[in-house]
Design a protein around this motif. Structure first.
Motif, PDB file in Angstrom:
ATOM      1  N   GLY A  93       0.762  -1.207   0.221  1.00 61.26           N
ATOM      2  CA  GLY A  93      -0.049   0.075  -0.031  1.00 61.26           C
ATOM      3  C   GLY A  93       0.863   1.095   0.076  1.00 61.26           C
ATOM      4  N   ALA A  94       1.905   1.141  -0.789  1.00 59.74           N
ATOM      5  CA  ALA A  94       2.942   2.062  -0.619  1.00 59.74           C
ATOM      6  C   ALA A  94       3.841   2.345  -1.777  1.00 59.74           C
ATOM      7  CB  ALA A  94       3.636   2.036   0.633  1.00 59.74           C
ATOM      8  N   ILE A  95       4.482   3.390  -2.219  1.00 59.45           N
ATOM      9  CA  ILE A  95       5.378   3.337  -3.353  1.00 59.45           C
ATOM     10  C   ILE A  95       6.763   3.023  -2.524  1.00 59.45           C
ATOM     11  CG2 ILE A  95       6.622   4.930  -4.942  1.00 59.45           C
ATOM     12  CD1 ILE A  95       3.660   4.328  -5.547  1.00 59.45           C
ATOM     13  N   ILE A  96       7.345   2.322  -3.321  1.00 56.30           N
ATOM     14  CA  ILE A  96       8.697   1.883  -2.463  1.00 56.30           C
ATOM     15  C   ILE A  96       9.769   2.533  -3.400  1.00 56.30           C
ATOM     16  CG2 ILE A  96      10.214  -0.069  -1.858  1.00 56.30           C
ATOM     17  CD1 ILE A  96       7.624  -1.933  -1.678  1.00 56.30           C
ATOM     18  N   ALA A  97      10.474   3.281  -2.580  1.00 52.39           N
ATOM     19  CA  ALA A  97      11.633   3.838  -3.233  1.00 52.39           C
ATOM     20  C   ALA A  97      12.894   2.835  -3.541  1.00 52.39           C
ATOM     21  CB  ALA A  97      12.086   4.992  -2.561  1.00 52.39           C
ATOM     22  N   VAL A  98      13.893   3.107  -4.336  1.00 55.02           N
ATOM     23  CA  VAL A  98      14.989   2.344  -4.799  1.00 55.02           C
ATOM     24  C   VAL A  98      15.785   1.890  -3.350  1.00 55.02           C
ATOM     25  CG1 VAL A  98      17.340   2.257  -5.785  1.00 55.02           C
ATOM     26  CG2 VAL A  98      15.259   3.112  -7.069  1.00 55.02           C
ATOM     27  N   ASP A  99      15.772   3.033  -2.459  1.00 56.94           N
ATOM     28  CA  ASP A  99      16.372   2.634  -1.001  1.00 56.94           C
ATOM     29  C   ASP A  99      15.508   1.922   0.019  1.00 56.94           C
ATOM     30  OD1 ASP A  99      14.681   4.565   0.155  1.00 56.94           O
ATOM     31  OD2 ASP A  99      16.248   6.116   0.367  1.00 56.94           O
ATOM     32  N   GLY A 100      14.458   1.508  -0.448  1.00 55.75           N
ATOM     33  CA  GLY A 100      13.324   0.806   0.258  1.00 55.75           C
ATOM     34  C   GLY A 100      12.364   1.768   1.235  1.00 55.75           C
ATOM     35  N   THR A 101      12.634   3.024   1.012  1.00 54.04           N
ATOM     36  CA  THR A 101      11.797   4.055   1.653  1.00 54.04           C
ATOM     37  C   THR A 101      10.257   3.668   1.411  1.00 54.04           C
ATOM     38  OG1 THR A 101      13.483   5.652   2.069  1.00 54.04           O
ATOM     39  CG2 THR A 101      11.146   6.271   2.258  1.00 54.04           C
ATOM     40  N   LYS A 102       9.359   3.572   2.057  1.00 50.24           N
ATOM     41  CA  LYS A 102       8.041   3.290   1.845  1.00 50.24           C
ATOM     42  C   LYS A 102       7.048   4.557   1.802  1.00 50.24           C
ATOM     43  CE  LYS A 102       7.913  -1.431   2.583  1.00 50.24           C
ATOM     44  NZ  LYS A 102       7.535  -2.498   3.454  1.00 50.24           N
ATOM     45  N   VAL A 103       6.474   5.138   0.917  1.00 55.93           N
ATOM     46  CA  VAL A 103       5.515   6.125   0.853  1.00 55.93           C
ATOM     47  C   VAL A 103       4.129   5.659   0.829  1.00 55.93           C
ATOM     48  CG1 VAL A 103       4.943   8.356  -0.058  1.00 55.93           C
ATOM     49  CG2 VAL A 103       7.351   7.372  -0.102  1.00 55.93           C
ATOM     50  N   PRO A 104       3.397   5.590   2.114  1.00 62.08           N
ATOM     51  CA  PRO A 104       1.964   5.160   1.957  1.00 62.08           C
ATOM     52  C   PRO A 104       1.166   6.341   0.918  1.00 62.08           C
ATOM     53  CG  PRO A 104       2.746   5.398   4.174  1.00 62.08           C
ATOM     54  CD  PRO A 104       3.680   6.285   3.366  1.00 62.08           C
ATOM     55  N   VAL A 105       0.459   5.261   0.107  1.00 62.45           N
ATOM     56  CA  VAL A 105      -0.514   5.855  -0.905  1.00 62.45           C
ATOM     57  C   VAL A 105      -1.361   4.927  -1.379  1.00 62.45           C
ATOM     58  CG1 VAL A 105       1.247   5.512  -2.785  1.00 62.45           C
ATOM     59  CG2 VAL A 105      -0.540   7.457  -3.086  1.00 62.45           C
ATOM     60  N   GLY A 106      -2.735   5.365  -1.889  1.00 67.74           N
ATOM     61  CA  GLY A 106      -3.521   4.278  -2.544  1.00 67.74           C
ATOM     62  C   GLY A 106      -3.184   4.242  -3.977  1.00 67.74           C
ATOM     63  N   ILE A 107      -2.997   3.232  -4.542  1.00 67.03           N
ATOM     64  CA  ILE A 107      -2.532   2.708  -5.743  1.00 67.03           C
ATOM     65  C   ILE A 107      -3.828   2.299  -6.614  1.00 67.03           C
ATOM     66  CG2 ILE A 107      -1.007   1.381  -7.479  1.00 67.03           C
ATOM     67  CD1 ILE A 107       0.896   1.283  -4.670  1.00 67.03           C
ATOM     68  N   ASP A 108      -4.172   2.971  -7.327  1.00 64.37           N
ATOM     69  CA  ASP A 108      -5.284   2.722  -8.468  1.00 64.37           C
ATOM     70  C   ASP A 108      -5.038   2.088  -9.861  1.00 64.37           C
ATOM     71  OD1 ASP A 108      -7.211   3.284  -6.102  1.00 64.37           O
ATOM     72  OD2 ASP A 108      -7.133   5.487  -6.639  1.00 64.37           O
ATOM     73  N   SER A 109      -3.758   2.638 -10.351  1.00 67.54           N
ATOM     74  CA  SER A 109      -3.474   2.512 -11.430  1.00 67.54           C
ATOM     75  C   SER A 109      -1.910   2.068 -11.727  1.00 67.54           C
ATOM     76  CB  SER A 109      -3.837   3.361 -12.397  1.00 67.54           C
ATOM     77  OG  SER A 109      -3.078   4.710 -12.337  1.00 67.54           O
ATOM     78  N   VAL A 110      -1.655   1.366 -12.752  1.00 71.04           N
ATOM     79  CA  VAL A 110      -0.180   1.146 -13.305  1.00 71.04           C
ATOM     80  C   VAL A 110       0.208   1.342 -14.615  1.00 71.04           C
ATOM     81  CG1 VAL A 110       1.611  -0.693 -13.293  1.00 71.04           C
ATOM     82  CG2 VAL A 110      -0.139  -0.828 -11.229  1.00 71.04           C
ATOM     83  N   CYS A 111       1.135   2.044 -14.781  1.00 70.35           N
ATOM     84  CA  CYS A 111       1.729   2.505 -16.017  1.00 70.35           C
ATOM     85  C   CYS A 111       2.622   1.803 -16.599  1.00 70.35           C
ATOM     86  CB  CYS A 111       1.817   4.168 -16.017  1.00 70.35           C
ATOM     87  SG  CYS A 111       2.685   4.499 -17.804  1.00 70.35           S
ATOM     88  N   VAL A 112       2.420   1.046 -17.699  1.00 71.98           N
ATOM     89  CA  VAL A 112       3.506   0.445 -18.725  1.00 71.98           C
ATOM     90  C   VAL A 112       3.942   1.142 -19.763  1.00 71.98           C
ATOM     91  CG1 VAL A 112       4.194  -1.838 -19.732  1.00 71.98           C
ATOM     92  CG2 VAL A 112       2.608  -1.910 -17.741  1.00 71.98           C
ATOM     93  N   HIS A 113       4.955   1.714 -20.018  1.00 70.37           N
ATOM     94  CA  HIS A 113       5.368   2.400 -20.868  1.00 70.37           C
ATOM     95  C   HIS A 113       5.455   1.872 -22.193  1.00 70.37           C
ATOM     96  CE1 HIS A 113       7.010   6.231 -18.863  1.00 70.37           C
ATOM     97  NE2 HIS A 113       6.951   5.121 -17.813  1.00 70.37           N
ATOM     98  N   GLY A 114       4.432   2.085 -23.021  1.00 69.38           N
ATOM     99  CA  GLY A 114       4.104   1.333 -24.252  1.00 69.38           C
ATOM    100  C   GLY A 114       5.155   1.699 -25.264  1.00 69.38           C
ATOM    101  N   ASP A 115       6.101   2.626 -25.106  1.00 67.44           N
ATOM    102  CA  ASP A 115       6.941   2.981 -26.215  1.00 67.44           C
ATOM    103  C   ASP A 115       8.603   2.578 -25.878  1.00 67.44           C
ATOM    104  OD1 ASP A 115       7.474   4.565 -23.912  1.00 67.44           O
ATOM    105  OD2 ASP A 115       7.734   6.451 -25.328  1.00 67.44           O
ATOM    106  N   THR A 116       8.516   1.475 -25.039  1.00 68.35           N
ATOM    107  CA  THR A 116       9.844   0.945 -24.726  1.00 68.35           C
ATOM    108  C   THR A 116       9.884  -0.592 -25.390  1.00 68.35           C
ATOM    109  OG1 THR A 116       9.152   0.272 -22.747  1.00 68.35           O
ATOM    110  CG2 THR A 116      10.197   2.294 -22.857  1.00 68.35           C
ATOM    111  N   PRO A 117      11.038  -0.752 -25.795  1.00 70.22           N
ATOM    112  CA  PRO A 117      11.112  -2.150 -26.203  1.00 70.22           C
ATOM    113  C   PRO A 117      10.777  -3.300 -25.227  1.00 70.22           C
ATOM    114  CG  PRO A 117      13.227  -1.121 -26.747  1.00 70.22           C
ATOM    115  CD  PRO A 117      12.285  -0.159 -25.774  1.00 70.22           C
ATOM    116  N   GLY A 118       9.892  -4.263 -25.516  1.00 67.16           N
ATOM    117  CA  GLY A 118       9.457  -5.285 -24.692  1.00 67.16           C
ATOM    118  C   GLY A 118       8.153  -5.030 -23.939  1.00 67.16           C
ATOM    119  N   ALA A 119       7.375  -3.774 -24.414  1.00 64.06           N
ATOM    120  CA  ALA A 119       6.310  -3.314 -23.586  1.00 64.06           C
ATOM    121  C   ALA A 119       5.299  -4.239 -23.541  1.00 64.06           C
ATOM    122  CB  ALA A 119       5.793  -1.944 -24.266  1.00 64.06           C
ATOM    123  N   VAL A 120       5.049  -5.176 -24.627  1.00 59.24           N
ATOM    124  CA  VAL A 120       3.670  -6.217 -24.528  1.00 59.24           C
ATOM    125  C   VAL A 120       4.157  -7.179 -23.531  1.00 59.24           C
ATOM    126  CG1 VAL A 120       2.772  -7.672 -25.690  1.00 59.24           C
ATOM    127  CG2 VAL A 120       3.316  -5.704 -26.892  1.00 59.24           C
TER     128      VAL A 120
END
Length: 70
Positions: A21-48
């Motif tokens: 229930g949080a965004i997890i930073a690269v250093d492991g820090t957790k920022v509590p937030v409601g997550i309703d959607s996820v973005c997958v970049h469609g313009d990068t190789p291997g997006a599908v």
């Protein structure tokens, strides 16, 4: 380094953030937030493959996916 290119790593990371229930930073820090959607970049190789891996991880963990539009 802001975009994850490994589909398994991305799927694992998205699942971990949803379970925490949080965004997890690269250093492991957790920022509590409601997550309703996820973005997958469609313009990068291997997006599908990335989107499929994220979908499989989420549905495998019992999450229900739905479109934004009704």
């Amino acid at each position: 380094g802001a975009v994850i290119h490994d589909s398994k790593a991305a799927a694992s990371r998205v699942l971990a953030m949803l379970q925490a229930g949080a965004i997890i930073a690269v250093d492991g820090t957790k920022v509590p937030v409601g997550i309703d959607s996820v973005c997958v970049h469609g313009d990068t190789p291997g997006a599908v493959e990335m989107a499929l891996a994220v979908r499989q991880a989420l549905t495998g963990a019992g999450y229900t996916l739905r479109a934004f539009a009704p």
